[in-house]
Write an enzyme that holds these catalytic residues in place. Structure first.
Site, mmCIF file in Angstrom:
data_model
loop_
_atom_site.group_PDB
_atom_site.id
_atom_site.type_symbol
_atom_site.label_atom_id
_atom_site.label_comp_id
_atom_site.label_asym_id
_atom_site.label_seq_id
_atom_site.Cartn_x
_atom_site.Cartn_y
_atom_site.Cartn_z
ATOM 1 N N GLU A 1 0.716 -1.210 -0.006
ATOM 2 C CA GLU A 1 -0.091 0.024 0.009
ATOM 3 C C GLU A 1 0.952 1.250 -0.259
ATOM 4 O OE1 GLU A 1 -3.199 -0.049 3.080
ATOM 5 O OE2 GLU A 1 -3.276 1.961 2.975
ATOM 6 N N LYS B 1 -6.943 -1.249 11.740
ATOM 7 C CA LYS B 1 -6.571 -1.423 10.500
ATOM 8 C C LYS B 1 -5.338 -0.596 10.284
ATOM 9 C CE LYS B 1 -5.907 -1.659 5.929
ATOM 10 N NZ LYS B 1 -5.011 -1.009 5.006
ATOM 11 N N ASP C 1 4.676 -14.889 10.882
ATOM 12 C CA ASP C 1 3.294 -15.277 10.593
ATOM 13 C C ASP C 1 2.292 -14.121 10.810
ATOM 14 O OD1 ASP C 1 0.702 -16.488 10.477
ATOM 15 O OD2 ASP C 1 1.283 -18.352 11.569
ATOM 16 N N HIS D 1 -2.102 10.688 0.081
ATOM 17 C CA HIS D 1 -1.789 9.584 -0.919
ATOM 18 C C HIS D 1 -1.698 9.895 -2.211
ATOM 19 C CE1 HIS D 1 -4.291 6.281 1.391
ATOM 20 N NE2 HIS D 1 -2.986 6.587 2.257
#
Ligand code: MEV
Length: 446
Positions: A83, A266, A282, A379
């Site tokens: 991202e 998130k 992991d 962004h």
């Protein structure tokens, strides 16, 4: 050069120049980086030994978070993530945190939980006591199944027994608390559960059920705190105290609403996962643990909260973090091994502290952006850079082309190609602000 994670202008230089800078600070040789990070560090033949039915490999970008200081030590932190803006945002927020002394982290002992489910139990009342009465012997026997870990100073530390469900379920669960030292520990604790289940079942007059680790490893948490001077939070349009209040408001929103808490978390996992993946760990296990922990009181909550304390904005994050620095993927993945070498850490707990700190930095960057400009502006600026690269811009051209297409609100491949051509033709050092691109575009559009 002394070990540092501060590299002003890092993003402006080429990939080989960045490797040289990181090499100077971390001591990791440039050619090792070229070999391990050049094309993902794994060829199809090696990949064929990891998983089944292999057709090839799948690469992701590996960047580094800068400015990260954890418990007084600087780290150049490898992050693998697809991202745009995650790495830049974490670096930027870590710089603000650094101004307040960096991240302070408390690390639990590396205790994992090995679960043995006992079913069809006839002695529900006396069973738990029967197990606990033999705790010493059971621990000794369990440790015999993991001699390597015991030799490294780890092993089973305690046993707990839980009754779950109603009497009609006739079910007990035994937890072995296993100190896994520098291993993530999944294989070790599964071995313990499988070795001990028959004996436990006979003690309670039942049968063994499942035997597996719990990913809710709430005995293996890290607690990160940071204190950011509010002045550091200022943007072009907003003063620091106003931004700090906006971030506290964002925190309250997440504390009061699980829909927002999920997105807030998130943003934390953007940073955590990227470090976890880069170091060959992991990430599904870490994700499962984090979200189960976030819901531990029966309501899904944010893992990090923010408060104003005088002239500081204080962030606090608590999250389970089961990471290893030995075994597993690390044995076989050269890029993961090198990523770890770059961090130069003494034990797995330090890696957990760094991953969680980058998570808190990512969260700070996200909530600061949301409390100010919104996230799209940042962004877009970063997206413009990748579009500029795709258009063929190299070195310093990347920034100039990106600035130009952002200014013209034309972040397209065509726009970037046009800007690059003009930049090269005009010989102007800066196109943005020069009006050249805008004029040319009007001509083109006409
Ligand atoms: C995007 O990857 C993450 C954010 O949505 C996190 C947040 O909303 O806090 C920006």
């Amino acid at each position: 050069m002394a070990r540092t994670s501060r590299f002003p202008g890092f993003y402006k230089v080429t990939v080989p120049e960045r490797r040289a800078l990181v090499s100077e600070s971390t001591g990791v040789p440039v050619d090792h980086m070229a070999n391990a990070f050049g094309s993902g560090g794994l060829n199809p033949e090696a990949a064929d030994k990891f998983v089944e039915n292999v057709l090839g490999v799948y690469a992701l970008p590996l960047g580094v978070a800068l400015n990260v200081r954890v418990n007084g030590h600087d780290h150049v932190v490898p992050m693998v993530v697809e991202e745009p803006s995650v790495v830049a945002a974490a670096s930027n927020a870590a710089k603000m945190v650094r101004a307040g002394g960096g991240f302070q982290v408390e690390i639990d002992e590396p205790i994992m939980i090995s679960q043995v489910q006992l079913i069809e139990v006839d002695d529900l009342e006396g069973g738990p006591a029967a197990i606990l009465a033999r705790k010493g012997e059971l621990i000794a026997r369990a440790n015999k199944s993991i001699p390597g870990l015991v030799q490294r100073g780890g092993g089973v530390r305690d046993i707990e027994v839980r009754r779950i469900g109603t009497p009609a379920d006739r079910m007990l669960v035994v937890h072995f608390l296993v100190d896994c030292r520098d291993a993530m520990g999944a294989n070790l604790v599964n071995t313990v559960a499988e070795a001990m289940s028959d004996e436990l079942a006979s003690l309670v007059k039942g049968r063994p059920g499942l035997r597996i680790l719990s990913n809710l490893c709430d005995r293996r948490c890290v607690r990160v705190t940071c204190r950011v001077p509010v002045a550091e939070l200022a943007t072009d349009d907003m003063a620091g105290p106003e931004v700090a209040d906006g971030i506290v408001n964002a925190s309250r929103f997440a504390e009061l609403d699980p829909y927002r808490a999920a997105t807030h978390n998130k943003g934390i996992m953007n940073g955590v996962d990227a470090v976890v993946i880069a170091t060959g760990n992991d990430w599904r296990a870490v994700e499962a643990g984090a979200h189960a922990f976030a819901a531990r009181d029966g309501v899904y909550k944010p893992l990090a909260i923010w408060r104003r304390e005088g002239d500081f904005l204080v962030g606090r994050l608590e999250v389970p973090m089961a990471l290893g620095t030995v075994g597993g993927t690390l044995r076989v993945h050269p890029a993961a091994r090198l990523a770890l070498e770059m961090l130069s850490i003494a034990h797995a707990g330090e890696l957990a502290a760094i991953a969680a700190s980058v998570g808190l930095a990512s969260n700070l960057a996200a909530v600061r952006a949301l409390a100010t400009d919104g996230i799209q502006r940042g962004h877009m600026a970063l997206h413009a850079r990748s579009v500029a690269v795709a258009a063929g811009a190299i070195g310093g051209e990347v920034e100039r082309v990106a600035a130009c297409i952002v200014e013209a609100r034309d972040i397209t491949l065509e726009g970037a190609k046009r800007a690059l051509e003009l930049l090269r033709q005009s010989g102007e050092s800066e196109l943005a602000g020069s009006g050249v691109y805008a004029r040319a575009r009007r001509v083109d559009d006409a």
